[in-house]
Design an enzyme around this catalytic site. Sequence first.
Site, mmCIF file in Angstrom:
data_model
loop_
_atom_site.group_PDB
_atom_site.id
_atom_site.type_symbol
_atom_site.label_atom_id
_atom_site.label_comp_id
_atom_site.label_asym_id
_atom_site.label_seq_id
_atom_site.Cartn_x
_atom_site.Cartn_y
_atom_site.Cartn_z
ATOM 1 N N ARG A 119 63.658 103.342 21.827
ATOM 2 C CA ARG A 119 63.728 101.962 21.345
ATOM 3 C C ARG A 119 63.600 101.947 19.821
ATOM 4 N NH1 ARG A 119 57.905 99.209 23.235
ATOM 5 N NH2 ARG A 119 56.581 100.696 22.151
ATOM 6 N N CYS A 123 68.453 100.834 11.625
ATOM 7 C CA CYS A 123 68.115 100.897 10.202
ATOM 8 C C CYS A 123 67.877 99.464 9.736
ATOM 9 C CB CYS A 123 69.298 101.521 9.458
ATOM 10 S SG CYS A 123 69.340 101.086 7.710
ATOM 11 N N ASN A 157 59.593 92.826 17.885
ATOM 12 C CA ASN A 157 58.336 93.311 18.474
ATOM 13 C C ASN A 157 57.768 94.398 17.586
ATOM 14 O OD1 ASN A 157 56.550 93.290 20.939
ATOM 15 N ND2 ASN A 157 57.016 95.468 20.809
ATOM 16 N N GLU A 158 56.521 94.247 17.202
ATOM 17 C CA GLU A 158 55.837 95.279 16.422
ATOM 18 C C GLU A 158 56.780 95.962 15.424
ATOM 19 O OE1 GLU A 158 53.737 98.030 18.920
ATOM 20 O OE2 GLU A 158 52.107 96.625 19.234
ATOM 21 N N CYS A 166 63.977 103.915 6.478
ATOM 22 C CA CYS A 166 65.222 104.615 6.787
ATOM 23 C C CYS A 166 65.797 105.130 5.472
ATOM 24 C CB CYS A 166 66.198 103.656 7.457
ATOM 25 S SG CYS A 166 67.835 104.381 7.631
ATOM 26 N N GLU A 314 48.713 91.424 22.719
ATOM 27 C CA GLU A 314 48.770 92.528 23.683
ATOM 28 C C GLU A 314 47.450 93.275 23.660
ATOM 29 O OE1 GLU A 314 51.777 95.468 23.045
ATOM 30 O OE2 GLU A 314 53.337 93.997 22.650
ATOM 31 N N TRP A 322 50.213 106.379 26.297
ATOM 32 C CA TRP A 322 50.756 107.074 25.122
ATOM 33 C C TRP A 322 49.746 107.936 24.392
ATOM 34 C CZ3 TRP A 322 47.871 104.556 21.496
ATOM 35 C CH2 TRP A 322 47.569 103.216 21.712
ATOM 36 N N LYS A 363 55.704 103.759 32.751
ATOM 37 C CA LYS A 363 55.337 103.445 34.141
ATOM 38 C C LYS A 363 53.883 103.774 34.467
ATOM 39 C CE LYS A 363 57.723 107.575 35.879
ATOM 40 N NZ LYS A 363 58.250 107.908 34.521
ATOM 41 N N HIS A 365 51.521 103.046 32.311
ATOM 42 C CA HIS A 365 50.725 102.095 31.524
ATOM 43 C C HIS A 365 50.235 101.023 32.492
ATOM 44 C CE1 HIS A 365 49.625 99.127 28.510
ATOM 45 N NE2 HIS A 365 49.915 99.974 27.545
HETATM 46 C C1 GAL Z 1 52.907 98.157 22.151
HETATM 47 C C2 GAL Z 1 54.299 97.594 22.332
HETATM 48 C C3 GAL Z 1 54.588 97.282 23.786
HETATM 49 C C4 GAL Z 1 54.180 98.441 24.659
HETATM 50 C C5 GAL Z 1 52.721 98.730 24.417
HETATM 51 C C6 GAL Z 1 52.176 99.849 25.281
HETATM 52 O O1 GAL Z 1 52.789 98.856 20.964
HETATM 53 O O2 GAL Z 1 54.449 96.406 21.603
HETATM 54 O O3 GAL Z 1 55.969 97.031 23.937
HETATM 55 O O4 GAL Z 1 54.966 99.549 24.375
HETATM 56 O O5 GAL Z 1 52.557 99.121 23.089
HETATM 57 O O6 GAL Z 1 50.812 100.057 24.992
#
Ligand code: GAL
Length: 673
Positions: A119, A123, A157-158, A166, A314, A322, A363, A365
């Site tokens: 994702r 640029c 998003n973020e 770039c 979030e 991650w 998946k 998460h």
């Molecule tokens: C954020 C992101 C979300 C998702 C989440 C997972 O950084 O905005 O789309 O990836 O992390 O923790």
Amino acid sequence: MTSNGPNRKAPFQLAAMAYGGDYNPEQWPEETWHEDVRLMREAGVNLVSVGIFAWAKLEPRPGVYDFAWLDRVLDLLHANGVMVDLATATASPPPWLAKLHPESLPVTADGRTLWPGSRQQYCPSSPAYREAAARLVRMMAERYKHHPALVLWHVNNEYACHVSECFCDESARHFRRWLQQRYGSLDALNAAWGTAFWSQQYADWDEIQPPRAAPTFQNPTQQLDWRRFSSDALLECYELEHAILKELTPDVPVTTNFMHAFKPLDYWKWAQYEDLVTLDMYPDPTEPDAHVYAAMNYDLIRSLGTGRPWLLMEQAPGQVNWRPHNLVKEPGIMRLWSHQALARGSDGVMFFQWRASKAGSEKFHSGMVPHGGTETRTWREVVALGQELRRIEELRPTRIHAEAAILFDWENWWALELDSKPSADLRLVGQVRSYYDRLFERNVTVDFVSPGTTLSRYRLVLVPNLYMVRDETARELERFVEAGGTLVMSFFSGIVNEHDQIWLGGYPGPFRRLLGLRVEEFAPLAPGQTNTMRMADGHQFACNLWSDIIALEGAEVLGEFGEGWYAGRPALTRHTFGRGLAYYLATRPEPAGMAWLLARACHEAGVEPAAHVPAGVEAVRRQSGTATLLYLLNHGHEPADVALESPALDLLTGQRHCGIVTLEPRGVAILRS
Ligand code: GAL
């Protein structure tokens, strides 16, 4: 610039305390949507962020749009009383964009292309990306401008979470245009960049490159301008969308979700375009002080919105996917950490994501609805929290008032951490935390302030390592102290101007008068090496990282170095300036030393804690008119007794407490007295 300017409208607040999360219905068959809304009602969900990664589904082929499914999603949500934070869906371009426009893909400093299949592969300077994004946003806004579910726009998003810069040829051209605007002439650029050094002088704009991989250290001002440019290039992308949304839906507030203290983007600049400042926060359950870092970010985000309510957009209901080791949030932690955000000004609690994905790299998460469905601990905790939030609407009109502030500047952050400094170990966030964490332990509430801020409403201002400073900022700090304020400043402040060129005439040029001293030289310490600070009152603390060799020009010495060739030279000074006091710290003390110093500074400044509570309990006071709510959060593993000054009602339990309130481990109370 495409923008119609920063927001000047009245502060925006949602109609109710928000509860919900990212909702990705495009990953599920339509039957599941019906179960989703039923479960949303059960959990008390009233706001979801829809379509953040749905560009490929909304525009499966260039210029061919399919909104029918999203129409049905929005109608269904609305019919079930769920408000929509509608994404502009521009965060992850569909694969066709890269196929049609391979030049829209980002390129790293060493010339590698970042390909689709993940994702954020665009640029920021790419006309193809910008045009496609603008087209989609216009289509979305036209289609949904009257939809009753729409209460908030969620742009992209973020920004920059994966690709913050770039180095492609398009970006190089864009950088040159940005530099032309900034400097006007090559002479001005050559002077600002100090290109007489190492034969770097430019005779033609086209000779200028982004700081691509080079033989050794790049020109520092070029690197600094590159950082400014890269933040601005993405801000232009945001402004492009923002302008379209404001044109077509002037009454719908706009946000983009920020990330913690995030280095690549100058959020002070960005926040001016946010009707509602929103934050994504993922404290690491393996870190014992994760909640302290979270608190710092909540205070920063509140400050970015100048004290207005913000929104935790979030957080994870449980584990993330991650980190190398993704620990769960143990029972009670999700609730405790959610309340922490509310205590520090969030106007709701949102998660990533509503339903855990069955495919893709996230998946594993957690989701509010786990793979295991509703017979799970996570779901039970999600439902319980949703019910609890409905009982604390009273919180929403209240605000947080801080008497202490930490000066935090992105440009200084960038400049301070460029290469070729006396020590590579000097890191701004670590230094900020050396202040913030000690104040957190004392339950002293702080704001963060940008360099341009008028400081007169604070009693205590903390300045960790303001290496790069403009003259106006130095003058404002002088005015603050002169008028009676207390200032604490750390070493390596006031060293360069905005071009990263030394303030000549003796360090720290713009602060010498204020601090009553001169720094003769910097004597950094090697990793593992320490010195001691011997205080005049008999205390002694270890210190490390740095020492300034100070010559006094009016300041008094409160502590001196204990060892080495500069033993006996000042390590901590204080200078009376006008009606106020300016402390200067010439080294990095161990936490106990910082605690000692800040206790003293708070006392002298008359800065009080929100409440006197046992260690491990966080206290935040929220006020509206004469009403005060005291938020108490027990981060400790033992029950904690808090002595009350007057009888109080706990909004969460409806119980009245006199004398003492006992908080269970991970317990929370919101007390109205
Ligand atoms: C954020 C992101 C979300 C998702 C989440 C997972 O950084 O905005 O789309 O990836 O992390 O923790």
